[in-house]
Design a protein around this motif. Structure first.
Motif, PDB file in Angstrom:
ATOM      1  N   UNK A  25       0.830  -1.210   0.000  1.00 26.12           N
ATOM      2  CA  UNK A  25       0.000   0.000   0.000  1.00 26.12           C
ATOM      3  C   UNK A  25       0.862   1.256   0.000  1.00 26.12           C
ATOM      4  N   UNK A  26       2.038   1.185   0.646  1.00 24.78           N
ATOM      5  CA  UNK A  26       2.943   2.338   0.678  1.00 24.78           C
ATOM      6  C   UNK A  26       3.695   2.467  -0.646  1.00 24.78           C
ATOM      7  N   UNK A  27       4.214   1.345  -1.154  1.00 27.76           N
ATOM      8  CA  UNK A  27       5.108   1.382  -2.312  1.00 27.76           C
ATOM      9  C   UNK A  27       4.386   1.547  -3.637  1.00 27.76           C
ATOM     10  N   UNK A  28       3.195   0.964  -3.776  1.00 30.55           N
ATOM     11  CA  UNK A  28       2.484   0.959  -5.057  1.00 30.55           C
ATOM     12  C   UNK A  28       1.246   1.836  -4.950  1.00 30.55           C
ATOM     13  N   UNK A  29       1.314   3.009  -5.530  1.00 28.39           N
ATOM     14  CA  UNK A  29       0.168   3.915  -5.486  1.00 28.39           C
ATOM     15  C   UNK A  29      -0.719   3.754  -6.703  1.00 28.39           C
ATOM     16  N   UNK A  30      -1.930   4.328  -6.643  1.00 27.68           N
ATOM     17  CA  UNK A  30      -2.832   4.319  -7.776  1.00 27.68           C
ATOM     18  C   UNK A  30      -3.891   3.249  -7.689  1.00 27.68           C
ATOM     19  N   UNK A  31      -4.958   3.450  -8.466  1.00 23.92           N
ATOM     20  CA  UNK A  31      -6.073   2.505  -8.499  1.00 23.92           C
ATOM     21  C   UNK A  31      -6.324   1.956  -9.895  1.00 23.92           C
ATOM     22  N   UNK A  32      -5.370   2.149 -10.812  1.00 27.58           N
ATOM     23  CA  UNK A  32      -5.524   1.592 -12.154  1.00 27.58           C
ATOM     24  C   UNK A  32      -5.337   0.076 -12.094  1.00 27.58           C
ATOM     25  N   UNK A  33      -5.736  -0.661 -13.120  1.00 26.85           N
ATOM     26  CA  UNK A  33      -5.680  -2.130 -13.090  1.00 26.85           C
ATOM     27  C   UNK A  33      -4.300  -2.696 -12.788  1.00 26.85           C
ATOM     28  N   UNK A  34      -3.257  -2.095 -13.328  1.00 22.21           N
ATOM     29  CA  UNK A  34      -1.913  -2.620 -13.086  1.00 22.21           C
ATOM     30  C   UNK A  34      -1.509  -2.421 -11.627  1.00 22.21           C
ATOM     31  N   UNK A  35      -1.795  -1.259 -11.052  1.00 23.99           N
ATOM     32  CA  UNK A  35      -1.454  -1.003  -9.653  1.00 23.99           C
ATOM     33  C   UNK A  35      -2.201  -1.964  -8.732  1.00 23.99           C
ATOM     34  N   UNK A  36      -3.483  -2.156  -9.005  1.00 26.47           N
ATOM     35  CA  UNK A  36      -4.286  -3.072  -8.185  1.00 26.47           C
ATOM     36  C   UNK A  36      -3.737  -4.491  -8.294  1.00 26.47           C
ATOM     37  N   UNK A  37      -3.419  -4.917  -9.524  1.00 30.46           N
ATOM     38  CA  UNK A  37      -2.889  -6.268  -9.725  1.00 30.46           C
ATOM     39  C   UNK A  37      -1.528  -6.427  -9.059  1.00 30.46           C
ATOM     40  N   UNK A  38      -0.692  -5.398  -9.136  1.00 30.08           N
ATOM     41  CA  UNK A  38       0.620  -5.464  -8.500  1.00 30.08           C
ATOM     42  C   UNK A  38       0.493  -5.685  -6.999  1.00 30.08           C
ATOM     43  N   UNK A  39      -0.338  -4.897  -6.356  1.00 26.00           N
ATOM     44  CA  UNK A  39      -0.494  -5.051  -4.901  1.00 26.00           C
ATOM     45  C   UNK A  39      -1.020  -6.449  -4.559  1.00 26.00           C
ATOM     46  N   UNK A  40      -2.002  -6.908  -5.323  1.00 24.98           N
ATOM     47  CA  UNK A  40      -2.596  -8.215  -5.057  1.00 24.98           C
ATOM     48  C   UNK A  40      -1.572  -9.333  -5.216  1.00 24.98           C
ATOM     49  N   UNK A  41      -0.794  -9.293  -6.298  1.00 29.88           N
ATOM     50  CA  UNK A  41       0.168 -10.370  -6.575  1.00 29.88           C
ATOM     51  C   UNK A  41       1.360 -10.319  -5.617  1.00 29.88           C
ATOM     52  N   UNK A  42       1.802  -9.138  -5.231  1.00 27.54           N
ATOM     53  CA  UNK A  42       2.897  -9.016  -4.269  1.00 27.54           C
ATOM     54  C   UNK A  42       2.492  -9.576  -2.910  1.00 27.54           C
ATOM     55  N   UNK A  43       1.263  -9.320  -2.518  1.00 29.65           N
ATOM     56  CA  UNK A  43       0.762  -9.851  -1.253  1.00 29.65           C
ATOM     57  C   UNK A  43       0.630 -11.370  -1.341  1.00 29.65           C
ATOM     58  N   UNK A  44       0.225 -11.883  -2.514  1.00 26.86           N
ATOM     59  CA  UNK A  44       0.086 -13.330  -2.687  1.00 26.86           C
ATOM     60  C   UNK A  44       1.415 -14.049  -2.479  1.00 26.86           C
ATOM     61  N   UNK A  45       2.536 -13.366  -2.787  1.00 27.76           N
ATOM     62  CA  UNK A  45       3.857 -13.951  -2.589  1.00 27.76           C
ATOM     63  C   UNK A  45       4.486 -13.529  -1.265  1.00 27.76           C
ATOM     64  N   UNK A  46       3.762 -12.732  -0.488  1.00 30.16           N
ATOM     65  CA  UNK A  46       4.223 -12.261   0.820  1.00 30.16           C
ATOM     66  C   UNK A  46       5.522 -11.467   0.710  1.00 30.16           C
ATOM     67  N   UNK A  47       5.623 -10.637  -0.328  1.00 29.67           N
ATOM     68  CA  UNK A  47       6.796  -9.785  -0.499  1.00 29.67           C
ATOM     69  C   UNK A  47       6.670  -8.593   0.442  1.00 29.67           C
ATOM     70  N   UNK A  48       7.714  -8.297   1.203  1.00 36.20           N
ATOM     71  CA  UNK A  48       7.704  -7.144   2.114  1.00 36.20           C
ATOM     72  C   UNK A  48       8.789  -6.135   1.777  1.00 36.20           C
ATOM     73  N   UNK A  49       9.697  -6.486   0.876  1.00 37.56           N
ATOM     74  CA  UNK A  49      10.806  -5.604   0.518  1.00 37.56           C
ATOM     75  C   UNK A  49      10.324  -4.544  -0.473  1.00 37.56           C
ATOM     76  N   UNK A  50      10.262  -3.288  -0.026  1.00 37.50           N
ATOM     77  CA  UNK A  50       9.742  -2.220  -0.889  1.00 37.50           C
ATOM     78  C   UNK A  50      10.677  -1.913  -2.050  1.00 37.50           C
TER      79      UNK A  50
END
Length: 598
Positions: A209-234
């Motif tokens: 939520x901090x690193x990836x801003x915006x509500x466009x489809x790519x931003x939403x997909x990025x946040x979703x997929x990063x969380x799915x892999x449990x990535x925490x490194x900004x």
């Protein structure tokens, strides 16, 4: 420590004018610096900052308190004007120091002699540092300071700024990576110097939520997929975001599903490439397919089993023609737009075909979902479904189908399906190219292997050898077997002409790569032709021969390995030897000349 608590405490710190020292510790890459600067910028923009000036200083590479004090002067900016220091902000600090120096000139002259200030510039910087009062100072990368800058010196300066200058000081560090002596000093001084100590460890969702801003489809997909892999490194998140935006630009105009697939693959590939100690390899991802190897898969290590389960949960089915160039682009650092677009068109066409409920898919569902259906019914449905969808079945799915049929006694039908499948797909561009990379982790049906290798052997490789070598010299990427096979078709005459015609290019790099390919197993013909060609070029003059030897592409001559003369035998004059060595060194540093004799 809760992210909400950490953020609330940082906001309180930024809004308060009271002098205090805040320490924030967290692992590298979790976003300490990024979050601090983001929160600072938000409070500054909203007019809620409790001070009028602030400075950000990284201690990375600084070796003395003098350098640190100068860095504070150089990086101080006025709140609300600019978040980045520049010539104007430094000029303002020095002018303020100059005015202070003029008011206190007699005292400064005495101090200059006492402290042995080097020159007027040094005195001006010291005067400017005396004006650092009532402002915010951020010290980052404490654990990366130079060896000569001790932790106790930094903490002592932080204490001085708070106690004597009324400043607010924030310390950003990775305490876990601090050297034992630094960590011990920090623990000893925490109670004396630091007013508040925070551990920054956001969850994957909070970091995204901090690193990836915006509500466009790519931003939403990025946040979703990063969380799915449990990535925490900004830091990883920001690099992955950059790659995803590059791919988005190349795929503008394609379906949303295609862009979503591409984004998911960028995230997966970026994670594997950037966090190799936490993720499977890119080759493992390329070879992953949940349908292949249903039967006969060898016992696999526990970590590979875990990766398979993770990729299954992630929703990664198998590597297709769109995933492949994306994974390649992540490894290479750039994406080939024309290849991506062609792959996207192919994927969308296949998706439209697969939108139909085809008989091949129904046969597999019948096997997976039903325990009441007779074996022969399933096998007949599998055979019929494969024959009806020959042009749509991928190599990995064909491998699984053949293994399935052979396991249950349908060898003849499996071989017939394979022969028909090869003929149905023979005309597809790239069908036989690099096909075997998708089977890195699974056994391949012997007949399928033989048929695909035979098909690849029939392909006429029309690539231009000069373009190949120039690209290798530029990027360092190559396919050993295929590239060596292409160059092996060249005669010695053709290789000489190739180097002669491209003498203005990086001919040294081209020769080095040709020499590397000639060392590949099975490239004996290339080795012989290349050695003959280089020998001809070297024979044009002694200077050319020296250059090629200097480049390491010419076999050593007998005299290069000649033994030293026995003791007592007169050797070459040292001055003469030095001149010859200088001449050879000069020759190896110059460019290659083609044509004629020297």
């Amino acid at each position: 420590m809760s992210y909400a608590i950490v953020r609330a405490e940082i906001e309180r710190f930024l809004r308060s004018p009271s002098p205090e020292v805040l320490c924030i510790s967290g692992r590298w890459g979790v976003g300490k610096t990024y979050s601090w600067q983001t929160f600072l910028r938000e409070e500054e923009t909203a007019g809620r900052l409790g001070v009028d000036r602030h400075a950000y200083v990284s201690l990375f590479g600084l070796n003395s308190l003098g350098e640190l004090r100068s860095a504070i002067v150089e990086n101080t900016v006025v709140a609300g004007r600019s978040s980045l220091p520049d010539a104007s902000s430094l000029h303002g600090m020095l002018r303020e120091g100059e005015r202070f120096a003029r008011r206190s000139r007699p005292a400064l002259e005495v101090a200059a002699g006492f402290f042995r200030m080097k020159d007027a510039g040094d005195a001006l910087y010291r005067a400017a540092f005396l004006t650092v009062q009532g402002q915010l100072v951020c010290f980052d990368d404490l654990e990366r300071a130079g060896k000569s800058l001790e932790m106790r010196d930094v903490l002592g300066l932080a204490s001085l700024l708070r106690e004597q200058r009324g400043c607010k000081v924030v310390l950003l560090l990775n305490k876990e990576q601090a050297e034992a002596k630094q960590a011990e000093e920090l623990d000893r001084q925490l109670e004396k110097v630091v007013d508040t100590f925070l551990i920054f460890e956001p969850t994957s969702a909070e970091a995204a939520a901090i690193a990836i801003g915006g509500d466009d489809p790519v931003a939403v997909a990025l946040r979703d997929r990063l969380v799915a892999l449990d990535v925490t490194n900004m830091r990883v998140m920001k690099k992955v975001e950059r790659w995803a935006r590059l791919v988005e630009t190349e795929l503008r105009g394609f379906d949303a599903a295609t862009l979503a697939q591409a984004t998911a693959t960028v995230v997966l590939g970026g994670w594997c490439f950037l966090q190799r100690d936490l993720a499977p390899s890119l080759d493992f991802v390329r070879g992953f397919n949940p349908m292949s190897g249903l039967f006969g898969r060898k016992e696999e290590p526990a970590d590979e089993k875990g990766w398979r389960e993770l990729l299954g949960r992630y929703g990664y089915g198998s590597t297709d023609e769109l995933d492949e160039p994306i994974l390649d682009g992540v490894a290479l650092g750039y994406f080939r737009g024309n290849v991506l677009r062609e792959a996207a068109r192919s994927v969308e066409e296949r998706r439209r075909r697969e939108g139909r409920d085809d008989s091949f898919s129904r046969a597999w569902r019948l096997y997976h979902d039903s325990l009441t259906t007779d074996d022969d019914v399933i096998l007949d449905a599998m055979q019929a479904g494969a024959l009806e969808n020959l042009a749509e079945i991928t190599p990995t799915n064909m491998n699984g189908t053949l293994s399935f049929l052979r396991r249950y006694g349908r060898d003849a039908q499996a071989s017939d399906i394979l022969a028909r499948w090869i003929e149905a797909n023979r005309g597809k561009e790239g069908f036989f190219d690099r096909w075997n990379r998708f089977f890195a982790n699974d056994p391949v049906d012997a007949e399928l292997l033989a048929a695909m290798e035979a098909g690849r052997a029939e392909i006429v490789d029309a690539r231009d050898p000069a373009d190949m070598l120039k690209q290798m010299a530029k990027s360092g990427g190559y396919n050993p077997a295929e590239d060596a096979a292409r160059l092996s078709r060249l005669s010695a005459d053709e290789i000489v002409r190739l180097f002669d015609d491209h003498a203005a290019d990086d001919v040294k790099g081209m020769m080095e790569w040709a020499d590397r390919l000639a060392a590949q197993p099975g490239a004996e013909n290339l080795r012989a032709s290349l050695d003959e060609a280089l020998g001809r070029i070297a024979s044009r003059s002694r200077m050319r021969e020296d250059r090629l030897r200097g480049w390491g592409v010419l076999p050593k001559s007998p005299e290069d390995g000649q033994a030293q003369p026995p003791e007592g035998v007169e050797t070459q004059n040292p001055a003469s030897a030095g001149a010859d060595a200088a001449a050879a060194g000069s020759a190896s540093a110059t460019g290659y000349e083609h044509g004629g004799s020297g």
